[in-house]
Enzyme design. Structure first.
Site, PDB file in Angstrom:
ATOM      1  CG  ASP A   1      42.402   8.485  20.641  1.00  0.00           C
ATOM      2  OD1 ASP A   1      43.449   8.369  21.290  1.00  0.00           O
ATOM      3  OD2 ASP A   1      41.684   7.525  20.317  1.00  0.00           O
TER       4      ASP A   1
ATOM      5  CG  HIS B   1      34.226   5.694  24.458  1.00  0.00           C
ATOM      6  ND1 HIS B   1      33.909   4.584  25.197  1.00  0.00           N
ATOM      7  CD2 HIS B   1      35.579   5.705  24.349  1.00  0.00           C
ATOM      8  CE1 HIS B   1      35.027   3.957  25.521  1.00  0.00           C
ATOM      9  NE2 HIS B   1      36.049   4.607  25.028  1.00  0.00           N
TER      10      HIS B   1
ATOM     11  CB  SER C   1      43.875  -3.280  22.448  1.00  0.00           C
ATOM     12  OG  SER C   1      43.378  -2.282  23.296  1.00  0.00           O
TER      13      SER C   1
ATOM     14  CG  HIS D   1      40.960   0.307  19.812  1.00  0.00           C
ATOM     15  ND1 HIS D   1      40.641   1.016  20.941  1.00  0.00           N
ATOM     16  CD2 HIS D   1      41.524  -0.864  20.278  1.00  0.00           C
ATOM     17  CE1 HIS D   1      40.994   0.335  22.029  1.00  0.00           C
ATOM     18  NE2 HIS D   1      41.532  -0.804  21.648  1.00  0.00           N
TER      19      HIS D   1
ATOM     20  NE  ARG E   1      40.675   7.742  28.688  1.00  0.00           N
ATOM     21  CZ  ARG E   1      40.572   6.757  27.795  1.00  0.00           C
ATOM     22  NH1 ARG E   1      41.517   5.842  27.749  1.00  0.00           N
ATOM     23  NH2 ARG E   1      39.556   6.695  26.971  1.00  0.00           N
TER      24      ARG E   1
HETATM   25  N1  AMX Z   1      31.493  10.711  14.082  1.00  0.00           N
HETATM   26  C1  AMX Z   1      30.503  10.299  13.262  1.00  0.00           C
HETATM   27  N2  AMX Z   1      29.679   9.282  13.512  1.00  0.00           N
HETATM   28  C2  AMX Z   1      29.840   8.667  14.690  1.00  0.00           C
HETATM   29  C3  AMX Z   1      30.804   9.060  15.622  1.00  0.00           C
HETATM   30  C4  AMX Z   1      31.669  10.123  15.274  1.00  0.00           C
HETATM   31  N3  AMX Z   1      32.656  10.534  16.053  1.00  0.00           N
HETATM   32  N4  AMX Z   1      30.725   8.257  16.692  1.00  0.00           N
HETATM   33  C5  AMX Z   1      29.731   7.375  16.435  1.00  0.00           C
HETATM   34  N5  AMX Z   1      29.211   7.630  15.231  1.00  0.00           N
HETATM   35  C6  AMX Z   1      28.175   6.858  14.520  1.00  0.00           C
HETATM   36  C7  AMX Z   1      28.656   5.424  14.352  1.00  0.00           C
HETATM   37  O1  AMX Z   1      29.552   5.314  13.240  1.00  0.00           O
HETATM   38  C8  AMX Z   1      27.373   4.680  14.177  1.00  0.00           C
HETATM   39  O2  AMX Z   1      26.940   4.890  12.859  1.00  0.00           O
HETATM   40  P1  AMX Z   1      26.197   3.693  12.039  1.00  0.00           P
HETATM   41  O3  AMX Z   1      24.936   3.446  12.795  1.00  0.00           O
HETATM   42  O4  AMX Z   1      26.018   4.278  10.693  1.00  0.00           O
HETATM   43  O5  AMX Z   1      27.120   2.524  12.070  1.00  0.00           O
HETATM   44  C9  AMX Z   1      26.443   5.447  15.102  1.00  0.00           C
HETATM   45  O6  AMX Z   1      27.032   6.739  15.320  1.00  0.00           O
HETATM   46  C10 AMX Z   1      26.253   4.786  16.455  1.00  0.00           C
HETATM   47  O7  AMX Z   1      27.516   4.562  17.017  1.00  0.00           O
HETATM   48  P2  AMX Z   1      27.718   4.506  18.615  1.00  0.00           P
HETATM   49  O8  AMX Z   1      26.903   3.370  19.155  1.00  0.00           O
HETATM   50  O9  AMX Z   1      27.529   5.841  19.202  1.00  0.00           O
HETATM   51  O10 AMX Z   1      29.269   4.187  18.715  1.00  0.00           O
HETATM   52  P3  AMX Z   1      29.979   2.786  18.531  1.00  0.00           P
HETATM   53  O11 AMX Z   1      30.018   2.126  19.876  1.00  0.00           O
HETATM   54  O12 AMX Z   1      29.438   2.012  17.402  1.00  0.00           O
HETATM   55  O13 AMX Z   1      31.445   3.249  18.113  1.00  0.00           O
HETATM   56  C11 AMX Z   1      33.410   4.560  18.222  1.00  0.00           C
HETATM   57  C12 AMX Z   1      32.310   3.879  19.021  1.00  0.00           C
HETATM   58  C13 AMX Z   1      34.463   5.084  19.172  1.00  0.00           C
HETATM   59  C14 AMX Z   1      34.073   3.519  17.307  1.00  0.00           C
HETATM   60  C15 AMX Z   1      32.777   5.708  17.405  1.00  0.00           C
HETATM   61  O14 AMX Z   1      32.252   6.683  18.284  1.00  0.00           O
HETATM   62  C16 AMX Z   1      33.765   6.350  16.439  1.00  0.00           C
HETATM   63  O15 AMX Z   1      33.950   5.836  15.332  1.00  0.00           O
HETATM   64  N6  AMX Z   1      34.418   7.501  16.843  1.00  0.00           N
HETATM   65  C17 AMX Z   1      35.408   8.111  16.029  1.00  0.00           C
HETATM   66  C18 AMX Z   1      36.690   7.336  16.079  1.00  0.00           C
HETATM   67  C19 AMX Z   1      37.344   7.476  17.450  1.00  0.00           C
HETATM   68  O16 AMX Z   1      37.462   8.551  18.004  1.00  0.00           O
HETATM   69  N7  AMX Z   1      37.811   6.336  17.995  1.00  0.00           N
HETATM   70  C20 AMX Z   1      38.554   6.353  19.264  1.00  0.00           C
HETATM   71  C21 AMX Z   1      37.823   5.658  20.389  1.00  0.00           C
HETATM   72  C22 AMX Z   1      38.655   5.638  21.630  1.00  0.00           C
HETATM   73  C23 AMX Z   1      39.792   4.679  21.477  1.00  0.00           C
HETATM   74  O17 AMX Z   1      39.609   3.485  21.403  1.00  0.00           O
HETATM   75  N8  AMX Z   1      40.989   5.170  21.380  1.00  0.00           N
END
Ligand code: AMX
Length: 424
Positions: free
Chosen positions: A364, A309, A233, A263, A318
């Site tokens: 979150d 994250h 964002s 996000h 947070r």
């Molecule tokens: N559950 C399952 N798998 C997860 C995970 C979770 N909570 N967090 C990361 N992974 C997976 C990724 O999907 C990725 O899988 P892939 O290789 O098959 O694509 C792998 O682990 C490596 O990811 P990463 O480098 O650790 O994270 P990222 O930087 O690619 O993504 C984020 C970060 C936040 C999108 C991811 O951790 C996620 O999807 N979390 C769950 C959704 C969430 O809580 N989002 C909120 C973030 C905060 C915000 O912006 N409000």
């Protein structure tokens, strides 16, 4: 607006000198290399932009202008916005002046309500919020001043004006969307003498005899305010703003990114996941049941919302602040208990799963439990609350970027063929 505007007017020439001196002396110094993996991998970790309002050291978590966010949990959003913009917390007089200035700008043009009322009844509240902001673009003082012709060095002033207008109206609009979208009855207008957060709580109309919900909203609005410059964002807002699109265009664009499930929408997903868990096990499950539930989510090819994250590698401070609030106010609440239990189990599951680089909770993972406790049970609304707060970060970054004369953003993309040629 005098106080915040004056404080910025004093700081801006100092920052400009500092930055131009840095570029002049050290402009060619390398601060980042980019690998092929990073080019395909969402530019993760590439240092290619500047954001002075906040930073997220992976092992510490959010610092607002160098102050750990955990040290700001007693502050108001007015304090936070002033801090984001100027680098200093306001004194009581300046805080009151900002509160009063925001209170004087809360009125929302009637056409915004007409547009919102005309939208389909099942529109997502984030779509309603972004539409409301976008349709107010005609109010932009920056767009008018730009069209009239102004010096580049003065851009920040009408951008600050737009920012205050928009920030002041956001709680009114967001609360109006809550009441319209979820059939809560008539809109509630702002009340004189209340702070920004108190007024938001008041206009939402959640019964709050103890004032705890208003305090929860104050905390919520402080904690979500900013998270450095590269998140979806903030970066979107920055990118759109770099074309000199005004704050209405830019913030609306940024919030469209916040509406994504990876996000800001994760907070609605997160509580949904917790409540599914509660439903499946008719209350708080055993450790084994919860472990299995988490594995089932992962094996189903889904993420566990609220965990992981892109930058953080520790429990998000947070999340810690929300957990502390919940544990202090309602430790016996079953959803709060579940959030706490999930915190003890899910990181171990994610570690064993071995994919997520960060197995710890992000912001979150706990915020929804607080809202649910106070009776705000409409999950799809949660990201709107996030947005009202995050607008402070996006707008403060924008004021500073225009003050520093940041250019249009234009990174260079390459083709896969070009990359293949590099490794021949
Ligand atoms: N559950 C399952 N798998 C997860 C995970 C979770 N909570 N967090 C990361 N992974 C997976 C990724 O999907 C990725 O899988 P892939 O290789 O098959 O694509 C792998 O682990 C490596 O990811 P990463 O480098 O650790 O994270 P990222 O930087 O690619 O993504 C984020 C970060 C936040 C999108 C991811 O951790 C996620 O999807 N979390 C769950 C959704 C969430 O809580 N989002 C909120 C973030 C905060 C915000 O912006 N409000």
């Amino acid at each position: 607006m005098a106080k915040l505007q004056n404080a910025l007017a004093k700081k801006i020439p100092v920052w400009r000198d500092e930055i131009s001196g840095l570029i002049k002396k050290h402009g060619s110094k390398k601060i980042s290399d980019v690998s092929i993996l990073q080019a395909y991998g969402g530019m993760r970790g590439v240092k290619g932009m500047v954001c002075d309002t906040s930073e997220v050291p992976p092992d510490v978590g959010l610092l607002i202008r160098g102050i750990p966010v955990g040290d700001l949990t007693k502050k108001t959003p007015e304090d936070t916005f002033y801090l984001l913009c100027t680098g200093e917390l306001p004194n009581a007089k300046d805080r009151r002046a900002l509160s009063a200035d925001l209170a004087a700008r809360t009125s929302v043009p009637s056409y915004v309500w007409k547009v919102l009322e005309a939208m389909p009844k099942n529109s997502h509240p984030m779509c309603m919020l972004d539409t409301a902001i976008l349709c107010m673009q005609r109010e932009s003082k920056f767009a008018k001043a730009y069209a009239a012709g102004m010096h580049k060095m003065d851009y920040w002033n009408p951008v600050l004006e737009d920012s205050l207008d928009l920030l002041a109206k956001l709680p009114t609009i967001a609360a109006g969307i809550y009441r319209l979208r979820f059939n809560k009855g008539k809109r509630i207008g702002p009340k004189k003498g209340l702070t920004w957060a108190e007024n938001f709580a008041h206009m939402l109309g959640i019964p709050d005899p103890s004032g705890d919900f208003a305090d929860c909203m104050r905390l919520y609005l402080v904690l979500h305010c900013d998270h450095e410059g590269g998140n979806v964002s903030a970066h979107t807002c920055h990118l759109v703003g770099s074309a000199l699109s005004d704050p209405y265009y830019s913030v609306s664009a940024g919030l469209n990114g916040l509406a994504g499930p990876l996000h800001g929408l994760a907070n609605q997903e997160c509580l949904k996941w917790i409540l599914e868990l509660k439903k499946q096990f008719r209350g708080v499950p055993s450790d084994e049941q919860l472990t299995q539930f988490a594995w089932d989510t992962l094996n189903g090819g889904k993420v566990i919302p609220g965990y992981g994250h892109a930058v953080l590698r520790v429990t998000d401070p947070r999340f810690a602040a929300f957990r502390a609030f919940g544990m202090a106010h309602f430790p016996e609440d079953p959803v709060m208990k579940l959030v706490d239990k999930v915190y003890t189990i899910v990181p171990e599951v994610l570690k064993a799963h071995g994919k997520a680089k960060n197995p710890w909770p992000n912001v979150d993972a706990g915020s929804g439990a607080l809202l649910y406790h106070y009776g705000m049970k409409e999950f799809s609304y949660y990201t709107v609350l996030f947005s009202v707060s995050r607008a402070m970060g996006m707008l403060s970054q924008m004021i500073i970027n225009r003050a520093m004369g940041s250019p249009i953003e234009r990174p260079k993309s390459v083709t896969t063929k070009w990359l293949l040629d590099q490794v021949k």
